[in-house]
Write a protein that holds these residues in place. Structure first.
Motif, short mmCIF file in Angstrom:
data_model
loop_
_atom_site.label_atom_id
_atom_site.label_comp_id
_atom_site.label_asym_id
_atom_site.label_seq_id
_atom_site.Cartn_x
_atom_site.Cartn_y
_atom_site.Cartn_z
N LEU A 1 13.56 -11.69 -7.03
CA LEU A 1 12.93 -11.55 -5.72
C LEU A 1 12.91 -12.87 -4.96
O LEU A 1 13.18 -12.90 -3.76
CB LEU A 1 11.50 -11.02 -5.91
CG LEU A 1 11.39 -9.59 -6.46
CD1 LEU A 1 9.93 -9.22 -6.70
CD2 LEU A 1 12.03 -8.59 -5.50
N LEU A 2 12.59 -13.97 -5.65
CA LEU A 2 12.56 -15.26 -4.97
C LEU A 2 13.96 -15.69 -4.55
O LEU A 2 14.15 -16.32 -3.50
CB LEU A 2 11.94 -16.32 -5.89
CG LEU A 2 10.42 -16.15 -6.14
CD1 LEU A 2 9.95 -17.15 -7.19
CD2 LEU A 2 9.63 -16.31 -4.85
N LYS A 3 14.97 -15.34 -5.34
CA LYS A 3 16.35 -15.68 -5.01
C LYS A 3 16.80 -14.94 -3.75
O LYS A 3 17.54 -15.48 -2.93
CB LYS A 3 17.26 -15.32 -6.19
CG LYS A 3 18.67 -15.89 -6.09
CD LYS A 3 19.43 -15.62 -7.37
CE LYS A 3 20.83 -16.21 -7.27
NZ LYS A 3 21.61 -15.96 -8.52
N ARG A 4 16.33 -13.72 -3.59
CA ARG A 4 16.68 -12.91 -2.41
C ARG A 4 15.78 -13.22 -1.22
O ARG A 4 16.01 -12.71 -0.12
CB ARG A 4 16.56 -11.42 -2.74
CG ARG A 4 17.64 -10.90 -3.67
CD ARG A 4 17.47 -9.42 -3.89
NE ARG A 4 17.34 -8.69 -2.63
CZ ARG A 4 17.20 -7.38 -2.54
NH1 ARG A 4 17.14 -6.66 -3.64
NH2 ARG A 4 17.09 -6.78 -1.37
N GLY A 5 14.76 -14.01 -1.43
CA GLY A 5 13.80 -14.26 -0.35
C GLY A 5 12.95 -13.05 -0.06
O GLY A 5 12.40 -12.90 1.04
N ALA A 6 12.83 -12.15 -1.04
CA ALA A 6 12.08 -10.92 -0.85
C ALA A 6 10.58 -11.20 -0.92
O ALA A 6 10.14 -12.24 -1.40
CB ALA A 6 12.48 -9.90 -1.92
N ARG A 7 9.83 -10.24 -0.43
CA ARG A 7 8.37 -10.35 -0.47
C ARG A 7 7.87 -10.14 -1.89
O ARG A 7 8.35 -9.26 -2.62
CB ARG A 7 7.75 -9.29 0.44
CG ARG A 7 8.05 -9.49 1.91
CD ARG A 7 7.27 -10.66 2.46
NE ARG A 7 7.37 -10.77 3.90
CZ ARG A 7 6.65 -11.58 4.65
NH1 ARG A 7 5.75 -12.38 4.06
NH2 ARG A 7 6.79 -11.62 5.94
N ILE A 8 6.90 -10.97 -2.30
CA ILE A 8 6.32 -10.83 -3.62
C ILE A 8 4.89 -11.32 -3.58
O ILE A 8 4.56 -12.30 -2.89
CB ILE A 8 7.16 -11.60 -4.68
CG1 ILE A 8 6.62 -11.32 -6.08
CG2 ILE A 8 7.17 -13.09 -4.40
CD1 ILE A 8 7.58 -11.75 -7.18
N VAL A 9 4.02 -10.64 -4.30
CA VAL A 9 2.60 -10.97 -4.28
C VAL A 9 2.38 -12.40 -4.75
O VAL A 9 3.05 -12.88 -5.66
CB VAL A 9 1.81 -9.96 -5.15
CG1 VAL A 9 2.14 -10.10 -6.62
CG2 VAL A 9 0.31 -10.09 -4.93
#
Length: 315
Positions: free
Chosen positions: A175-183
């Motif tokens: 998720l961090l690699k994709r720049g996605a949202r994460i809590v």
């Protein structure tokens, strides 16, 4: 927006009313208490022994069990025949078979276990078992009790620890690699997911606290479970309250996430949230047993709220 808030307020109000309607008074009135004392004075010694047994062992005659192991072995003859070395016969009761307690006998001469339990199976077969052998292979015939035993299994806990760490590490990296949202790290503009993670950590802390400070209360709850927090002692009431709150906040978190993100992004975010909640459950339920969980939870609350406020400065 006002209509949305009004609808949420109405739903939460109905849920609160439903929970409140389960309330029953735990402490007997003076009249009821005096009646109980009067009746206790008129009981025979055998009846008083039976009441003491229920208080310490949490089950009695007519209590229902279900076999958890592949099978358990019951003795057809009387326990005294086995203890005196007479020839005896036994039979196996298979997994998922339901049994009812027909009789309980205390045999002081048995050096292994003085408590023997007579059980009747679904096929009306009767047999005896030592208490420790019986309780090792059965669960109370209640889905909540069986769920508790499942999550108390040490092998399952080890599996959850390993799987949880792997899942959290993998999802965070993706998720961090994709720049996605994460809590916590790249959060969305709603506090419900953070609140859910904090409530799961609180529930795990309460669960471990009960194991530490009130093991007998938890043992009684295992034999006589209830989802009504108003009928339980304070620690169990707090734990059950966090469970109900967890359910309500989880619904709100899913609803807000689906409104704020596209569907595929929302699914990824919710998977990451589930991994964080699983990680919190494992860490706080284990660390609290060693008293580390209490300061760790305070630090976690400060960390989570500070990160969320930094990413969402608007009120």
């Amino acid at each position: 927006m006002m209509r949305v808030y009004s609808l949420q307020f109405t739903v939460y109000g109905l849920l609160l009313l439903l929970l409140s309607s389960c309330y029953r008074e735990r402490t007997p009135s003076r009249f009821q208490l005096s009646d109980t004392l009067i009746v206790a004075d008129t009981l025979t010694q055998a009846q008083q022994d039976s009441l003491n047994f229920v208080h310490t062992h949490h089950y009695s005659e007519n209590f229902n069990f279900v076999v958890r192991k592949d099978s358990i072995v019951l003795l057809r003859q009387q326990p005294e025949e086995l203890l005196s070395g007479m020839p005896t016969d036994s039979f196996a009761v298979k997994k998922d078979t339901r049994m009812v307690v027909a009789d309980i006998r205390i045999i002081p001469t048995d050096s292994i276990d003085s408590v023997w339990v007579n059980l009747a199976t679904e096929n009306m077969d009767f047999g005896w078992s030592r208490e420790h052998s019986l309780l090792d292979g059965v669960d109370p015939d209640d889905p909540i009790s069986q769920f508790i035993m499942l999550f108390s299994n040490i092998h399952l806990l080890i599996f959850l620890v390993v799987f949880g760490l792997m899942a959290v590490g993998y999802l965070m990296r993706k998720l961090l690699k994709r720049g996605a949202r994460i809590v916590h790290f790249n959060d969305i503009n709603t506090f419900y997911p953070v609140a859910l993670a904090l409530i799961v950590a609180a529930a795990a802390t309460f669960y471990a606290s009960i194991q530490l400070f009130a093991p007998d209360a938890w043992h009684h709850f295992y034999f006589h479970p209830s989802l009504n927090p108003f009928s339980q002692p304070i620690l169990l009431a707090l734990f059950l309250s966090t469970v109900w709150t967890m359910l309500i906040v989880a619904i709100a978190a899913v609803d807000d996430t689906l409104h704020l993100l596209k569907f595929d992004d929302a699914v990824l975010y919710l998977l990451g949230l589930a991994a964080v909640c699983a990680f919190n459950y494992i860490v706080f339920s284990i660390s609290t047993l060693y008293f580390i969980g209490y300061p760790l939870y305070i630090i976690y609350v400060w960390f989570a709220i500070r990160l969320w406020k930094r990413q969402n400065p608007n009120k």
